[in-house]
Design an enzyme around this catalytic site. Sequence first.
Site, PDB file in Angstrom:
ATOM      1  N   THR A   1       0.873  -1.180   0.000  1.00 41.10           N
ATOM      2  CA  THR A   1       0.000   0.000   0.000  1.00 41.10           C
ATOM      3  C   THR A   1       0.903   1.221   0.000  1.00 41.10           C
ATOM      4  OG1 THR A   1      -1.711  -1.127   1.254  1.00 41.10           O
ATOM      5  CG2 THR A   1      -1.771   1.276   1.261  1.00 41.10           C
TER       6      THR A   1
ATOM      7  N   LYS B   1      -7.864   1.751  -2.980  1.00 41.12           N
ATOM      8  CA  LYS B   1      -7.579   1.343  -1.596  1.00 41.12           C
ATOM      9  C   LYS B   1      -7.690   2.537  -0.637  1.00 41.12           C
ATOM     10  CE  LYS B   1      -5.111  -0.717   1.821  1.00 41.12           C
ATOM     11  NZ  LYS B   1      -5.209  -1.937   2.510  1.00 41.12           N
TER      12      LYS B   1
ATOM     13  N   LYS C   1      -1.811   5.310   8.535  1.00 46.08           N
ATOM     14  CA  LYS C   1      -0.985   5.320   7.317  1.00 46.08           C
ATOM     15  C   LYS C   1      -1.865   5.592   6.092  1.00 46.08           C
ATOM     16  CE  LYS C   1       1.583   2.420   4.145  1.00 46.08           C
ATOM     17  NZ  LYS C   1       2.053   1.124   3.730  1.00 46.08           N
TER      18      LYS C   1
HETATM   19  P1  NAD Z   1       5.825  -5.758   7.503  1.00 43.21           P
HETATM   20  O1  NAD Z   1       6.576  -4.598   8.073  1.00 43.21           O
HETATM   21  O2  NAD Z   1       5.433  -6.884   8.369  1.00 43.21           O
HETATM   22  O3  NAD Z   1       6.644  -6.376   6.252  1.00 43.21           O
HETATM   23  C1  NAD Z   1       7.412  -5.612   5.360  1.00 43.21           C
HETATM   24  C2  NAD Z   1       8.639  -6.444   5.022  1.00 43.21           C
HETATM   25  O4  NAD Z   1       9.393  -5.766   4.014  1.00 43.21           O
HETATM   26  C3  NAD Z   1       9.587  -6.634   6.219  1.00 43.21           C
HETATM   27  O5  NAD Z   1       9.807  -8.019   6.434  1.00 43.21           O
HETATM   28  C4  NAD Z   1      10.861  -5.897   5.795  1.00 43.21           C
HETATM   29  O6  NAD Z   1      12.053  -6.507   6.278  1.00 43.21           O
HETATM   30  C5  NAD Z   1      10.763  -5.995   4.283  1.00 43.21           C
HETATM   31  N1  NAD Z   1      11.561  -4.995   3.586  1.00 43.21           N
HETATM   32  C6  NAD Z   1      11.636  -3.650   3.794  1.00 43.21           C
HETATM   33  N2  NAD Z   1      12.500  -3.083   2.920  1.00 43.21           N
HETATM   34  C7  NAD Z   1      12.971  -4.098   2.147  1.00 43.21           C
HETATM   35  C8  NAD Z   1      13.893  -4.162   1.073  1.00 43.21           C
HETATM   36  N3  NAD Z   1      14.524  -3.070   0.629  1.00 43.21           N
HETATM   37  N4  NAD Z   1      14.154  -5.360   0.515  1.00 43.21           N
HETATM   38  C9  NAD Z   1      13.552  -6.480   0.964  1.00 43.21           C
HETATM   39  N5  NAD Z   1      12.663  -6.492   1.987  1.00 43.21           N
HETATM   40  C10 NAD Z   1      12.386  -5.304   2.567  1.00 43.21           C
HETATM   41  O7  NAD Z   1       4.538  -5.104   6.805  1.00 43.21           O
HETATM   42  P2  NAD Z   1       3.174  -5.858   6.377  1.00 43.21           P
HETATM   43  O8  NAD Z   1       2.203  -5.762   7.487  1.00 43.21           O
HETATM   44  O9  NAD Z   1       3.525  -7.157   5.765  1.00 43.21           O
HETATM   45  O10 NAD Z   1       2.649  -4.841   5.259  1.00 43.21           O
HETATM   46  C11 NAD Z   1       3.210  -4.809   3.955  1.00 43.21           C
HETATM   47  C12 NAD Z   1       2.384  -3.864   3.104  1.00 43.21           C
HETATM   48  O11 NAD Z   1       1.025  -4.338   3.080  1.00 43.21           O
HETATM   49  C13 NAD Z   1       2.330  -2.433   3.620  1.00 43.21           C
HETATM   50  O12 NAD Z   1       2.399  -1.556   2.542  1.00 43.21           O
HETATM   51  C14 NAD Z   1       0.978  -2.360   4.337  1.00 43.21           C
HETATM   52  O13 NAD Z   1       0.442  -1.064   4.369  1.00 43.21           O
HETATM   53  C15 NAD Z   1       0.141  -3.299   3.484  1.00 43.21           C
HETATM   54  N6  NAD Z   1      -1.003  -3.913   4.182  1.00 43.21           N
HETATM   55  C16 NAD Z   1      -0.846  -4.451   5.415  1.00 43.21           C
HETATM   56  C17 NAD Z   1      -1.957  -5.037   6.040  1.00 43.21           C
HETATM   57  C18 NAD Z   1      -1.821  -5.654   7.419  1.00 43.21           C
HETATM   58  O14 NAD Z   1      -2.869  -5.937   8.035  1.00 43.21           O
HETATM   59  N7  NAD Z   1      -0.631  -5.889   7.926  1.00 43.21           N
HETATM   60  C19 NAD Z   1      -3.210  -5.052   5.402  1.00 43.21           C
HETATM   61  C20 NAD Z   1      -3.317  -4.531   4.116  1.00 43.21           C
HETATM   62  C21 NAD Z   1      -2.205  -3.962   3.515  1.00 43.21           C
END
Ligand code: NAD
Length: 293
Positions: free
Chosen positions: A94, A169, A244
């Site tokens: 997102t 979204k 966010k």
């Molecule tokens: P998270 O922080 O758990 O996971 C993000 C991952 O990306 C981490 O493991 C981090 O180490 C990795 N990362 C960051 N920079 C990186 C790079 N340069 N190379 C490789 N890996 C890298 O976050 P999440 O909860 O999994 O959310 C991910 C996305 O999904 C976000 O944009 C969030 O807004 C969206 N989202 C989350 C949810 C939720 O409920 N968690 C729901 C809908 C959408």
Amino acid sequence: MAKIAFIGLGNMGGPMAANLCKAQHHVTAFDLSDAAVAVAVEKGAHKAKSAAEAVKDAEIVVTMLPAGKHVRAVYETDVLPNAKKGTLLIDCSTIDVESARHVAALAQKGGYEMIDAPVSGGVGGATAGTLTFMVGGPDASFAKARSILEKMGKNIVHAGGSGNGQAAKICNNMILGVSMIAVSEGFMLAKRLGLDAQKLFDVASTASGQCWSLTNYCPVPGPVPTSPANRDYQAGFTAAMMLKDLLLAQQAASAASATTPLGAEAAQLFSLFVNSGHGAKDFSGIIRMLDGK
Ligand code: NAD
């Protein structure tokens, strides 16, 4: 079986990659966190030492990263210089609409197909493979991506050209943030007026006050047994995530000169809630702050 590179194996990306492995795809996984990669390998993925290594033989690249700056950096530094021309790029993070359109334009210029495909449904939906995908990008790329997205989600909507997945979204979540505050205010006023919460629910859920925040996710305990209000506002969808998305909506509104005063107010209220230490609580817990607790 497709060769898929998966970058970003956090709370969402981890289970999404696991579902692609379960569907017998050849998944090469990379994350900055070694622990996250190790979990993906346990679920059947192949470990890559870098994002560049992950994408070099891939037919499809899926990214699930925290924010726009990470997506820009990963595509500009690792994906576009190393993936084969013609690779289908799917960003499920997102992020802001502007970054999504910027990266998609770079990808198209470089000879790649790209879609933005943010999700809703949370970690539960990611694990169960029941996410909703909101997709922006050309028709042909959407058609190509569909069978892959169907392994991770149930409801796949093509919202238009590049960036429109992100637009769908943040517009949806701005409605959600505002409506949760409106429903909370309704219940707070009812309490002050001596009106029982269940009675208000019985009326509003079948009358013109009806909305998802009321009928599926009621912020007071009782009327909807599955709502987080019944378990001390354990998330669910965290207040930090809601903030966010509301801030992304405000950024987009400002860039597009759209008037969204209620969205702005919702962003302020959730900012107050998160900054007072409740970012990890479910977003419906904002009712407690409105109640002065
Ligand atoms: P998270 O922080 O758990 O996971 C993000 C991952 O990306 C981490 O493991 C981090 O180490 C990795 N990362 C960051 N920079 C990186 C790079 N340069 N190379 C490789 N890996 C890298 O976050 P999440 O909860 O999994 O959310 C991910 C996305 O999904 C976000 O944009 C969030 O807004 C969206 N989202 C989350 C949810 C939720 O409920 N968690 C729901 C809908 C959408």
